[in-house]
Design a protein around this motif. Sequence first.
Motif, PDB file in Angstrom:
ATOM      1  N   LEU A   1      66.106  62.696  55.477  1.00 44.18           N
ATOM      2  CA  LEU A   1      67.125  62.864  54.432  1.00 44.18           C
ATOM      3  C   LEU A   1      68.504  62.843  55.060  1.00 44.18           C
ATOM      4  CD1 LEU A   1      65.430  65.614  52.256  1.00 44.18           C
ATOM      5  CD2 LEU A   1      65.662  63.186  51.720  1.00 44.18           C
ATOM      6  N   LYS A   2      69.468  62.278  54.334  1.00 43.10           N
ATOM      7  CA  LYS A   2      70.837  62.235  54.850  1.00 43.10           C
ATOM      8  C   LYS A   2      71.814  62.595  53.744  1.00 43.10           C
ATOM      9  CE  LYS A   2      70.066  59.281  58.761  1.00 43.10           C
ATOM     10  NZ  LYS A   2      70.495  58.128  59.575  1.00 43.10           N
ATOM     11  N   ALA A   3      72.981  63.041  54.189  1.00 43.49           N
ATOM     12  CA  ALA A   3      74.042  63.357  53.232  1.00 43.49           C
ATOM     13  C   ALA A   3      74.277  62.143  52.335  1.00 43.49           C
ATOM     14  CB  ALA A   3      75.320  63.728  53.978  1.00 43.49           C
ATOM     15  N   GLY A   4      74.373  62.381  51.058  1.00 50.10           N
ATOM     16  CA  GLY A   4      74.557  61.298  50.092  1.00 50.10           C
ATOM     17  C   GLY A   4      73.298  60.976  49.310  1.00 50.10           C
ATOM     18  N   ASP A   5      72.150  61.469  49.786  1.00 51.23           N
ATOM     19  CA  ASP A   5      70.914  61.221  49.039  1.00 51.23           C
ATOM     20  C   ASP A   5      70.905  62.038  47.753  1.00 51.23           C
ATOM     21  OD1 ASP A   5      70.065  59.537  51.039  1.00 51.23           O
ATOM     22  OD2 ASP A   5      68.748  61.021  51.996  1.00 51.23           O
TER      23      ASP A   5
ATOM     24  N   SER B   1      61.385  65.268  53.223  1.00 56.25           N
ATOM     25  CA  SER B   1      61.933  65.173  54.583  1.00 56.25           C
ATOM     26  C   SER B   1      60.852  64.895  55.621  1.00 56.25           C
ATOM     27  CB  SER B   1      62.692  66.450  54.944  1.00 56.25           C
ATOM     28  OG  SER B   1      61.795  67.483  55.320  1.00 56.25           O
ATOM     29  N   GLU B   2      59.578  65.034  55.228  1.00 50.70           N
ATOM     30  CA  GLU B   2      58.477  64.636  56.116  1.00 50.70           C
ATOM     31  C   GLU B   2      58.227  63.137  55.994  1.00 50.70           C
ATOM     32  OE1 GLU B   2      55.293  67.109  54.750  1.00 50.70           O
ATOM     33  OE2 GLU B   2      56.037  68.883  55.812  1.00 50.70           O
ATOM     34  N   LEU B   3      58.532  62.586  54.823  1.00 48.30           N
ATOM     35  CA  LEU B   3      58.296  61.159  54.571  1.00 48.30           C
ATOM     36  C   LEU B   3      59.480  60.301  55.005  1.00 48.30           C
ATOM     37  CD1 LEU B   3      56.794  61.670  51.029  1.00 48.30           C
ATOM     38  CD2 LEU B   3      55.580  60.577  52.915  1.00 48.30           C
ATOM     39  N   PHE B   4      60.700  60.840  54.820  1.00 53.04           N
ATOM     40  CA  PHE B   4      61.944  60.111  55.112  1.00 53.04           C
ATOM     41  C   PHE B   4      62.915  61.090  55.747  1.00 53.04           C
ATOM     42  CE2 PHE B   4      60.172  58.744  51.020  1.00 53.04           C
ATOM     43  CZ  PHE B   4      59.964  57.397  51.233  1.00 53.04           C
TER      44      PHE B   4
ATOM     45  N   VAL C   1      69.474  66.763  42.442  1.00 55.07           N
ATOM     46  CA  VAL C   1      69.891  67.499  43.629  1.00 55.07           C
ATOM     47  C   VAL C   1      70.649  66.539  44.537  1.00 55.07           C
ATOM     48  CG1 VAL C   1      69.098  68.741  45.679  1.00 55.07           C
ATOM     49  CG2 VAL C   1      67.959  69.095  43.473  1.00 55.07           C
ATOM     50  N   ALA C   2      71.854  66.916  44.924  1.00 52.85           N
ATOM     51  CA  ALA C   2      72.691  66.101  45.804  1.00 52.85           C
ATOM     52  C   ALA C   2      72.620  66.684  47.215  1.00 52.85           C
ATOM     53  CB  ALA C   2      74.132  66.099  45.293  1.00 52.85           C
ATOM     54  N   ILE C   3      72.150  65.868  48.154  1.00 50.74           N
ATOM     55  CA  ILE C   3      71.945  66.329  49.536  1.00 50.74           C
ATOM     56  C   ILE C   3      73.258  66.188  50.324  1.00 50.74           C
ATOM     57  CG2 ILE C   3      70.719  65.797  51.703  1.00 50.74           C
ATOM     58  CD1 ILE C   3      68.935  67.153  49.600  1.00 50.74           C
ATOM     59  N   GLY C   4      73.587  67.230  51.083  1.00 51.77           N
ATOM     60  CA  GLY C   4      74.847  67.222  51.821  1.00 51.77           C
ATOM     61  C   GLY C   4      74.712  67.302  53.326  1.00 51.77           C
ATOM     62  N   LYS C   5      73.465  67.464  53.821  1.00 50.73           N
ATOM     63  CA  LYS C   5      73.231  67.541  55.268  1.00 50.73           C
ATOM     64  C   LYS C   5      71.989  66.737  55.606  1.00 50.73           C
ATOM     65  CE  LYS C   5      74.872  72.282  55.911  1.00 50.73           C
ATOM     66  NZ  LYS C   5      74.347  73.647  55.812  1.00 50.73           N
ATOM     67  N   ASP C   6      71.966  66.178  56.821  1.00 50.77           N
ATOM     68  CA  ASP C   6      70.794  65.420  57.254  1.00 50.77           C
ATOM     69  C   ASP C   6      69.645  66.376  57.559  1.00 50.77           C
ATOM     70  OD1 ASP C   6      72.785  63.554  57.165  1.00 50.77           O
ATOM     71  OD2 ASP C   6      72.637  62.947  59.269  1.00 50.77           O
ATOM     72  N   GLY C   7      68.409  65.887  57.397  1.00 48.94           N
ATOM     73  CA  GLY C   7      67.270  66.744  57.722  1.00 48.94           C
ATOM     74  C   GLY C   7      65.958  65.987  57.771  1.00 48.94           C
TER      75      GLY C   7
END
Length: 234
Positions: free
Chosen positions: A196-200, A191-194, A90-96
């Motif tokens: 998340l940011k675009a690019g993850d 997203s509770e542990l870290f 899964v490629a993340i595209g937004k911070d969260g």
Amino acid sequence: MSYVFEPAKPAALDVKGTEDKFAVRRVYCVGRNYAAHAREMGSDPDREPPFFFCKQADADSVVAVAANGEVDLPYPSLTQNYHYEVELIVAIGKDGKNVSIEAANDLIYGYAVGLDMTRRDLQATMREQGRPWEIGKAFDYSAPVGEVTPITDSGEINSGNIKLTVNGETRQLSDINHLTWKVAEIISRLSELFELKAGDLIMTGTPEGVGPVVAGDTMVATIDGLSSITIHIK
Ligand code: MN
């Protein structure tokens, strides 16, 4: 301001339908996220939930494989038991941060086929000793990943075949709907542990059938709806 040496370029994946690249920031992985794989690794999926670990994210660790392309992967040092693990990436595209399960899929940029290559003997020794896994999991060239297909193209992927062949023989064959933690649950928990940011990238775990490859072997990894990857072990 300049740097005392040229900064390393990030790992960069092809993106379907564009010349632009997906620059990789971090690589999160889920362990034992298919019950049948948890069992083959000697654990009880009813008692031990999946868990997270990381791989290195630099361009010497994440090997970009072009659309339906092939790469040579060097057999790594200090192992006699080098294993494949085919995974939905899964490629993340937004911070969260602290994202709910309901909102989690909004963070997805797209999906790719990837391999969580593993020095199984070193991982097993570290596990028995209660030590960190990096030498078994986060070594050079340990994460070949194919072209990213945007979710706007593929739609949400919650089911479909995931498969790996070695020299034309099927070794892993399952369905994405067998994931223990579904993609939205993985994103929410991570997203509770870290933050998340675009690019993850998230490697969502491998199904049963993991096993060794040796120099001369060719692996083909496929997931329905995504670009396959072909890996030659040198
Ligand atoms: Mn894995």
